[in-house]
Design a protein around this motif. Structure first.
Motif, short mmCIF file in Angstrom:
data_model
loop_
_atom_site.label_atom_id
_atom_site.label_comp_id
_atom_site.label_asym_id
_atom_site.label_seq_id
_atom_site.Cartn_x
_atom_site.Cartn_y
_atom_site.Cartn_z
N LEU A 187 0.86 -1.17 0.00
CA LEU A 187 0.00 0.00 0.00
C LEU A 187 0.90 1.24 0.00
O LEU A 187 1.19 1.82 1.04
N PRO A 188 1.43 1.64 -1.15
CA PRO A 188 2.42 2.71 -1.19
C PRO A 188 1.80 4.09 -1.00
O PRO A 188 0.70 4.37 -1.48
N THR A 189 2.55 4.94 -0.31
CA THR A 189 2.12 6.32 -0.09
C THR A 189 3.22 7.32 -0.44
O THR A 189 2.97 8.52 -0.44
N PHE A 190 4.43 6.84 -0.73
CA PHE A 190 5.59 7.71 -0.90
C PHE A 190 6.31 7.36 -2.20
O PHE A 190 6.44 6.19 -2.56
N LEU A 191 6.82 8.40 -2.88
CA LEU A 191 7.67 8.24 -4.05
C LEU A 191 8.88 9.15 -3.88
O LEU A 191 8.75 10.33 -3.55
N SER A 192 10.08 8.59 -4.06
CA SER A 192 11.29 9.39 -3.91
C SER A 192 11.37 10.46 -4.99
O SER A 192 10.69 10.39 -6.02
N LEU A 193 12.24 11.43 -4.79
CA LEU A 193 12.34 12.55 -5.72
C LEU A 193 12.80 12.13 -7.10
O LEU A 193 12.45 12.76 -8.10
N ASP A 194 13.58 11.06 -7.19
CA ASP A 194 14.00 10.58 -8.51
C ASP A 194 13.02 9.58 -9.10
O ASP A 194 13.24 9.04 -10.19
N GLY A 195 11.93 9.30 -8.40
CA GLY A 195 10.90 8.40 -8.89
C GLY A 195 11.27 6.94 -8.87
O GLY A 195 10.56 6.11 -9.46
N ARG A 196 12.35 6.55 -8.19
CA ARG A 196 12.85 5.18 -8.23
C ARG A 196 12.56 4.37 -6.98
O ARG A 196 12.80 3.16 -6.97
N THR A 197 12.09 5.00 -5.93
CA THR A 197 11.81 4.29 -4.68
C THR A 197 10.40 4.59 -4.23
O THR A 197 9.98 5.75 -4.22
N VAL A 198 9.66 3.55 -3.86
CA VAL A 198 8.34 3.72 -3.28
C VAL A 198 8.38 3.16 -1.87
O VAL A 198 9.18 2.28 -1.54
N ALA A 199 7.49 3.67 -1.01
CA ALA A 199 7.42 3.19 0.37
C ALA A 199 5.99 3.34 0.85
O ALA A 199 5.19 4.09 0.29
#
Length: 400
Positions: A365-377
Motif C-alpha cells: 500500500l504505497p504512499t511515498f515516491l522518492s524525488l528521482d521516482g525510483r523508490t516507493v514506500a
C-alpha cells in the motif's frame, strides 16, 4: 521479526493489492486492525490516450542495457545516484524493539532519496496517554538510531511529536511534544526560548530552510515563520506553509489575514527572502521539489500538472487520484480505478506491481515516491503481519 530484505533476483508473483484510507500525521492509531498508512490502490491496463507502454521492467535488477528515458534529479541530495544504485530491492522494515503494539504507526516522514524514515512512538500511560516519547530514524543498511527520548508526564504544554527529514536525512527537524522544536544538522534555525506551539513543520530538501506555524500559549492567533540559510528569517500573518521548494526559497500555502495584499482564503506563493509575496492561480498549495510543478486531480478521471506557463492535463480514462510525484513531476504515483499505477509521459500508465519485485503473499500500500521516482514506500501486509512498513526500488529497466 520482519527485517527481511528481498533482492532483485527474487521475481515473485504478487496477490491482489489492497485498499486502505490515507494516513495523516495525527496522533497514531493504536489498535488490532490492519491500520492506516496507505491510500487507494494499482492498475493493470493503461487508459485510452496513453503513450507507448514501453518496457515494463519486472526483471531482476542489474545495470540497464539502454539509457533511461526518464531522469529526475534528487534535488537537495549530496549523492544524486543513491536511489538508482540498488534496483529491484524489496525491504520490510522491522518494528522498533520496544514498540508496545505490533501495528504501531511510527513513521512520519521519508527522506527525499527514499533511504531513511524518521518518526516517533509513545510509551503508553500518564496523564496524556503516554509518559515517554521516542524520536528515531531508520536507514536501509544501518537500522535504527534513537534521536531523542523525553519524559512528558506532567508537562503543561503538549503537542504531537514529529520528525521530518531532508533529502539525504543529513538534516532532521524534531518537534519533541513539550513545546520545543530543534533542527539537527541545519545551518539557519536557532530554537526559541521557552515553549511554543508548532504546527505544519516543513523542511526544505536541502535542509537549509524550515517553516512552521508558531504561537505562544498566551496568543490565540499563530503566525507562519521561515528560517533560511545563515540565520535569515521572515514571517507573515498567514495560515501555514504547506510545501517548500527544495532550496527553501519558494513556499506555497493557503489562507491569510486580509493584510499584506492577501485577500483571504487563496493559495499563495511566498518568497521569504524577497519582500512581499506573489499571488498565484495555483490549484493546491502542494508544490513539487522544483518549486514550480503542482499535481492535482483535475477531474475524477483526469490529472493536472500546473505550472506558471500552463497546465498539462493527463487523461486517465478511468477514476484516478495522484498520491505522490517526483522532483519535477515527471513520474507520478497514482491510483487508477483502485489499483496502484506509475505514470510517465514516455511510458504512459503501468501497473506498479510490474515494476517491483514483491514476494509472494505480500500486499503493498504505497504512499511515498522518492524525488528521482525510483523508490516507493508505504505499508505492507501478509497473513502474519498486519502493519509493517516497506520500501522498494524499481527494477533497473523501469525507465528504459
Amino acid at each position: 521479526m520482519f527485517n527481511h530484505l528481498f533482492k532483485g533476483q527474487w521475481a515473485f508473483a504478487i496477490s491482489a493489492l489492497g485498499l486502505v484510507p490515507p494516513h495523516c500525521d495525527h496522533w497514531p492509531e493504536w489498535g488490532s486492525g490492519s491500520g492506516s498508512g496507505g491510500t487507494e490502490a494499482a492498475a493493470g491496463q493503461g487508459a485510452a490516450g496513453d503513450t507507448s507502454a514501453g518496457e515494463s521492467g519486472g526483471g531482476a535488477g542489474g545495470a540497464p542495457t539502454t539509457p533511461d528515458r526518464v531522469v529526475e534529479p534528487l534535488l537537495g541530495c549530496a549523492d544524486p545516484e543513491a536511489s538508482a544504485s540498488t534496483p529491484g530491492e524489496f525491504e520490510v522494515l522491522p518494528l522498533p524493539s520496544d514498540v508496545p503494539f505490533t501495528n504501531a504507526q511510527w513513521i512520519r516522514d521519508w527522506s527525499g532519496d527514499g533511504r531513511t524514515a524518521v518518526g516517533w512512538y509513545p510509551t503508553p500511560g500518564g496523564r496524556y496517554g503516554h509518559e515517554t516519547t521516542t524520536l528515531l530514524r531508520w536507514t536501509t543498511g544501518e537500522g535504527f538510531t534513537i534521536l531523542e527520548q523525553r519524559d512528558l508526564a506532567g508537562t503543561s504544554l503538549v503537542e504531537k511529536p514529529t520528525a521530518v527529514a531532508s533529502c539525504d536525512a543529513s538534516v532532521i527537524a524534531l518537534r519533541h511534544g513539550d513545546g520545543t522544536l530543534e533542527v539537527r544538522g541545519g545551518r539557519g534555525y536557532v530554537p526559541e526560548e521557552g515553549p511554543h506551539f508548532h504546527n505544519y513543520v516543513t523542511l526544505s530538501e536541502d535542509g537549509s530552510s524550515i517553516s512552521f506555524l508558531e504561537a505562544l500559549p498566551e496568543f490565540p492567533r499563530p503566525s507562519t515563520v521561515w528560517y533560511g540559510p545563515n540565520g535569515a528569517s521572515a514571517s507573515l500573518r498567514i495560515d501555514p506553509v504547506r510545501s517548500l521548494s527544495w532550496d527553501g526559497k519558494v513556499a506555497f500555502g493557503v489562507g491569510c489575514f486580509p493584510v499584506d495584499d492577501c485577500p483571504g482564503n487563496h493559495v499563495f506563493r511566498w518568497e521569504p527572502s524577497v519582500a512581499g509575496k506573489v499571488q498565484t492561480e495555483a490549484p493546491t498549495p502542494l508544490v513539487a521539489a522544483d518549486g514550480e510543478s503542482i499535481v492535482y486531480d483535475h477531474t475524477v478521471t483526469k490529472l493536472g500538472i500546473w505550472r506558471a506557463e500552463g497546465t498539462q492535463i493527463i487523461d486517465c480514462g478511468k477514476r484516478c487520484h495522484a498520491l505522490a510525484w517526483s522532483s519535477q513531476a515527471k513520474v507520478l504515483l497514482l491510483t487508477l480505478e483502485g489499483e496502484y499505477t506509475l505514470w510517465t509521459s514516455e511510458h504512459g500508465f503501468r501497473p506498479l506491481a510490474s515494476l517491483l519485485n514483491i514476494p509472494a503473499g505480500w500486499r503493498v500500500l504505497p504512499t511515498f515516491l522518492s524525488l528521482d521516482g525510483r523508490t516507493v514506500a508505504g505499508t505492507a501486509t501478509n497473513d502474519e503481519a498486519s502493519f509493517p512498513y516497506f520500501r522498494a526500488t524499481l527494477v533497473a529497466e523501469a525507465f528504459q
